[in-house]
Design a protein around this motif. Structure first.
Motif, mmCIF file in Angstrom:
data_model
loop_
_atom_site.group_PDB
_atom_site.id
_atom_site.type_symbol
_atom_site.label_atom_id
_atom_site.label_comp_id
_atom_site.label_asym_id
_atom_site.label_seq_id
_atom_site.Cartn_x
_atom_site.Cartn_y
_atom_site.Cartn_z
ATOM 1 N N GLY A 291 0.875 -1.283 -0.359
ATOM 2 C CA GLY A 291 0.058 0.106 -0.036
ATOM 3 C C GLY A 291 0.433 1.412 0.131
ATOM 4 N N PHE A 292 2.272 1.046 -0.230
ATOM 5 C CA PHE A 292 2.918 1.851 -0.168
ATOM 6 C C PHE A 292 2.342 3.509 -0.914
ATOM 7 C CE2 PHE A 292 6.781 4.998 -1.448
ATOM 8 C CZ PHE A 292 7.401 4.495 -0.460
ATOM 9 N N PRO A 293 2.587 4.351 -1.124
ATOM 10 C CA PRO A 293 2.842 5.414 0.322
ATOM 11 C C PRO A 293 1.397 5.647 1.081
ATOM 12 C CG PRO A 293 2.220 6.947 -1.520
ATOM 13 C CD PRO A 293 2.443 5.742 -2.403
ATOM 14 N N THR A 294 1.436 4.974 1.976
ATOM 15 C CA THR A 294 0.394 4.494 3.143
ATOM 16 C C THR A 294 -0.504 6.266 3.776
ATOM 17 O OG1 THR A 294 -0.329 4.361 5.566
ATOM 18 C CG2 THR A 294 1.195 5.560 4.677
ATOM 19 N N TYR A 295 -1.920 5.695 2.982
ATOM 20 C CA TYR A 295 -2.775 6.045 3.996
ATOM 21 C C TYR A 295 -2.975 6.962 5.382
ATOM 22 C CZ TYR A 295 -5.952 6.967 -0.499
ATOM 23 O OH TYR A 295 -5.952 6.920 -1.751
ATOM 24 N N TRP A 296 -2.741 8.119 5.813
ATOM 25 C CA TRP A 296 -2.526 8.737 6.955
ATOM 26 C C TRP A 296 -4.156 8.912 7.929
ATOM 27 C CZ3 TRP A 296 2.068 8.121 9.509
ATOM 28 C CH2 TRP A 296 3.123 8.004 8.275
ATOM 29 N N HIS A 297 -3.976 8.167 8.838
ATOM 30 C CA HIS A 297 -5.262 8.058 9.484
ATOM 31 C C HIS A 297 -5.053 8.855 11.205
ATOM 32 C CE1 HIS A 297 -8.813 7.125 11.174
ATOM 33 N NE2 HIS A 297 -7.822 5.989 12.424
ATOM 34 N N ARG A 299 -5.411 11.974 13.349
ATOM 35 C CA ARG A 299 -6.187 12.537 13.638
ATOM 36 C C ARG A 299 -6.116 14.575 15.481
ATOM 37 N NH1 ARG A 299 -11.372 12.261 11.154
ATOM 38 N NH2 ARG A 299 -12.099 10.199 11.217
ATOM 39 N N GLY A 300 -6.514 15.202 14.786
ATOM 40 C CA GLY A 300 -6.293 16.359 15.548
ATOM 41 C C GLY A 300 -6.445 16.199 17.504
ATOM 42 N N TYR A 301 -7.410 14.791 17.225
ATOM 43 C CA TYR A 301 -7.160 15.234 18.747
ATOM 44 C C TYR A 301 -6.520 13.798 19.869
ATOM 45 C CZ TYR A 301 -9.578 10.620 17.928
ATOM 46 O OH TYR A 301 -9.462 9.081 16.916
ATOM 47 N N GLY A 302 -5.043 13.577 19.036
ATOM 48 C CA GLY A 302 -4.184 12.852 19.173
ATOM 49 C C GLY A 302 -3.733 11.240 18.611
ATOM 50 N N LEU A 303 -4.996 11.102 18.006
ATOM 51 C CA LEU A 303 -4.372 9.875 17.440
ATOM 52 C C LEU A 303 -3.692 10.082 15.961
ATOM 53 C CD1 LEU A 303 -4.249 7.315 16.605
ATOM 54 C CD2 LEU A 303 -6.629 7.605 15.872
ATOM 55 N N PHE A 304 -2.046 9.431 15.694
ATOM 56 C CA PHE A 304 -1.482 9.490 14.755
ATOM 57 C C PHE A 304 -1.196 8.402 14.554
ATOM 58 C CE2 PHE A 304 2.699 11.597 14.031
ATOM 59 C CZ PHE A 304 3.088 11.574 12.664
ATOM 60 N N ALA A 305 -1.386 7.662 12.397
ATOM 61 C CA ALA A 305 -1.869 6.253 12.696
ATOM 62 C C ALA A 305 -1.219 6.459 11.417
ATOM 63 C CB ALA A 305 -2.423 5.904 13.531
ATOM 64 N N ALA A 306 -0.502 5.506 10.965
ATOM 65 C CA ALA A 306 -0.231 5.372 9.092
ATOM 66 C C ALA A 306 -1.236 3.893 8.636
ATOM 67 C CB ALA A 306 1.210 5.209 8.825
ATOM 68 N N ASN A 307 -2.555 3.832 8.036
ATOM 69 C CA ASN A 307 -2.544 2.483 7.148
ATOM 70 C C ASN A 307 -2.915 2.798 5.759
ATOM 71 O OD1 ASN A 307 -4.899 0.844 6.663
ATOM 72 N ND2 ASN A 307 -6.237 2.380 7.225
ATOM 73 N N PRO A 308 -1.907 1.511 5.217
ATOM 74 C CA PRO A 308 -1.664 1.803 4.062
ATOM 75 C C PRO A 308 -3.090 0.693 3.616
ATOM 76 C CG PRO A 308 -0.398 0.255 5.325
ATOM 77 C CD PRO A 308 -0.761 1.247 6.702
ATOM 78 N N LEU A 309 -3.577 0.101 4.508
ATOM 79 C CA LEU A 309 -4.190 -0.619 3.721
ATOM 80 C C LEU A 309 -5.397 -0.532 3.956
ATOM 81 C CD1 LEU A 309 -3.316 -4.719 5.298
ATOM 82 C CD2 LEU A 309 -2.310 -3.181 3.759
ATOM 83 N N GLY A 310 -6.459 0.566 4.403
ATOM 84 C CA GLY A 310 -7.661 1.278 4.021
ATOM 85 C C GLY A 310 -7.822 2.001 3.458
ATOM 86 N N GLN A 311 -7.406 2.010 1.791
ATOM 87 C CA GLN A 311 -7.440 3.277 1.091
ATOM 88 C C GLN A 311 -8.905 3.488 0.428
ATOM 89 O OE1 GLN A 311 -5.569 1.856 -2.118
ATOM 90 N NE2 GLN A 311 -3.438 1.303 -1.181
ATOM 91 N N LYS A 312 -9.566 2.459 0.440
ATOM 92 C CA LYS A 312 -11.028 2.890 0.059
ATOM 93 C C LYS A 312 -12.002 3.381 1.073
ATOM 94 C CE LYS A 312 -16.024 1.091 -1.347
ATOM 95 N NZ LYS A 312 -16.742 -0.077 -1.589
ATOM 96 N N ALA A 313 -11.866 3.107 2.698
ATOM 97 C CA ALA A 313 -12.539 4.388 3.681
ATOM 98 C C ALA A 313 -11.356 5.717 3.271
ATOM 99 C CB ALA A 313 -12.634 3.479 4.439
ATOM 100 N N LEU A 314 -10.371 5.438 3.489
ATOM 101 C CA LEU A 314 -9.874 7.243 3.396
ATOM 102 C C LEU A 314 -9.412 7.888 2.150
ATOM 103 C CD1 LEU A 314 -6.021 5.113 5.424
ATOM 104 C CD2 LEU A 314 -8.110 6.943 6.654
ATOM 105 N N SER A 315 -9.828 7.157 0.873
ATOM 106 C CA SER A 315 -9.760 8.057 -0.053
ATOM 107 C C SER A 315 -11.519 8.336 -0.807
ATOM 108 C CB SER A 315 -8.772 7.056 -1.488
ATOM 109 O OG SER A 315 -10.130 5.913 -1.715
ATOM 110 N N ASP A 316 -12.447 8.053 -0.152
ATOM 111 C CA ASP A 316 -13.477 8.590 -0.440
ATOM 112 C C ASP A 316 -13.268 7.500 -1.352
ATOM 113 O OD1 ASP A 316 -16.314 9.679 0.013
ATOM 114 O OD2 ASP A 316 -15.961 11.496 -0.935
ATOM 115 N N GLY A 317 -13.532 5.905 -1.160
ATOM 116 C CA GLY A 317 -14.249 5.214 -2.884
ATOM 117 C C GLY A 317 -12.970 5.375 -3.690
ATOM 118 N N LYS A 318 -11.996 7.171 -3.794
ATOM 119 C CA LYS A 318 -11.261 6.680 -5.232
ATOM 120 C C LYS A 318 -10.270 5.842 -5.399
ATOM 121 C CE LYS A 318 -11.451 11.731 -4.881
ATOM 122 N NZ LYS A 318 -11.760 12.031 -4.128
ATOM 123 N N ASP A 319 -9.570 5.229 -4.191
ATOM 124 C CA ASP A 319 -8.999 3.265 -4.362
ATOM 125 C C ASP A 319 -9.150 2.538 -3.052
ATOM 126 O OD1 ASP A 319 -6.342 5.403 -5.815
ATOM 127 O OD2 ASP A 319 -6.264 5.722 -3.377
#
Length: 359
Positions: A291-297, A299-319
């Motif tokens: 999934g490189f380069p990863t999508y970034w999950h 959030r401003g409230y303190g969650l700092f996460a790299a998510n290479p596999l959640g592409q559909k959810a994080l791209s609004d369906g583009k990937d």
């Protein structure tokens, strides 16, 4: 508040251990023993009773790999700067005044995913009573513990299991710890294998390498928000006092702040101050990762996460990826986490460090 009370059932040994280091326990241990020959700069100290491995750099506590039975996955917790300041949230293990008490599954630095053959590994915690739809990660063995002058290396084996005790994935992970003045580094190299049959890691926003930061490194909260996980469970994140809250994301693509969420990039840094200490925390993706380069999950409230596999959810369906492993197949995920302290990281520094590592 009921869930909050439940969470304090976490291991007493773990809480006391974290607090003892906050009070200088690790430093006292380092000062009590003065060997005849020079000790390695980076010490890994295994404690089978407390179910942890402590990492000490130049006599100062850095982090611990912890795997108590009360947690649904092993994590690195807490994580300190070279100056001894915790960059991780304390709650729910060792809560601090003024912290958020949302998302009890966000503890330290972890690695898991929100949809593994339909099971949610990401959101599982002691707050969940019905475990039938959740998976958990069990520490199986410590395979190697090596101290050194340049780096310390910890190798562990884990099982990703359902609530019936069946193994979906095996994980063999190597942690490499290093540090120098004003900098600490963690490499986390995880190989996942499907030993018993095909495993589908269907696109899901809840993943994958996660870090929950101290309150001061959050973005200032301008409005209350509600975040919903993949199963529809909602969590309120209220507006809070913003005094001393200074965090700001920056991605390798030049994107800043909350806009980093749902974008791709080689790395993301989070910069802020805790008291008077200037701190930057960077997570670096690796070119060979799925999934490189990863999508970034992130959030401003303190969650700092790299998510290479959640592409559909994080791209609004583009990937869309819908990653899977056939029986016996493996995949390796490699990340570097750098904690800079006592200095403002100059423009281009994270990218320079990324290029040197990724090549």
């Amino acid at each position: 508040m009921n869930n909050q009370h439940k969470l304090f059932k976490y291991s007493a040994v773990l809480a006391l251990s974290a607090m003892s280091y906050a009070c200088g326990g690790a430093q006292e241990k380092a000062e009590q023993s003065e060997p005849e020959q020079m000790e390695d700069r980076i010490q890994l100290i295994q404690d089978e009773v407390a179910k942890k491995v402590d990492v000490i750099i130049d006599g100062e506590f850095f982090t611990s790999y912890i795997y108590p039975d009360s947690l649904e996955k092993p994590v690195l917790y807490p994580i300190n700067t070279a100056n001894g300041t915790a960059i991780t949230r304390g709650w729910p293990v060792t809560p601090r005044p003024g912290e958020r008490v949302d998302h009890p599954h966000h503890l330290g630095l972890w690695f898991n995913y929100g949809d593994v053959n339909g099971l949610d590994f990401w959101n599982n915690s002691s707050a969940i009573t019905d475990k039938s739809k959740y998976g958990h990660i069990v520490h199986k063995s410590i395979n190697s513990v090596k101290s050194g002058n340049e780096e310390g290396v910890l190798e562990v084996s884990l099982d990703w299991m359902n609530d019936q005790g069946e193994v979906l994935l095996t994980e063999n992970t190597t942690f490499i710890f290093s540090g120098k003045e004003n900098q600490r580094t963690i490499d986390r190299i995880a190989t996942l294998t499907a030993p018993n049959g095909e495993v589908k890691l269907t696109d899901n926003k809840e993943g994958m390498l996660g870090l929950r930061t101290a309150r001061q490194l959050e973005h200032p909260s301008n409005k209350p928000e509600i975040f919903t996980d993949a199963s529809g469970k909602a969590t309120d994140v209220p507006t809070m006092n913003n005094e001393g809250i200074t965090g700001m994301y920056l991605s390798s693509e030049g994107i800043k702040g909350d806009d980093v969420w749902g974008t791709r990039g080689d790395w993301v840094s989070l910069t802020g101050k805790i008291n008077s200490e200037a701190i930057s925390v960077a997570i670096l993706d690796y070119p060979s990762n799925p999934g490189f380069p990863t999508y970034w999950h992130a959030r401003g409230y303190g969650l700092f996460a790299a998510n290479p596999l959640g592409q559909k959810a994080l791209s609004d369906g583009k990937d869309e990826l819908n990653f899977k492993l056939g029986k016996g197949e493996s995949a390796t995920f490699k990340y570097r986490i750098i904690i800079y302290s006592n200095e403002n990281v100059v423009e281009g520094k994270v990218n320079q460090d990324y290029m040197e590592w990724a090549k």
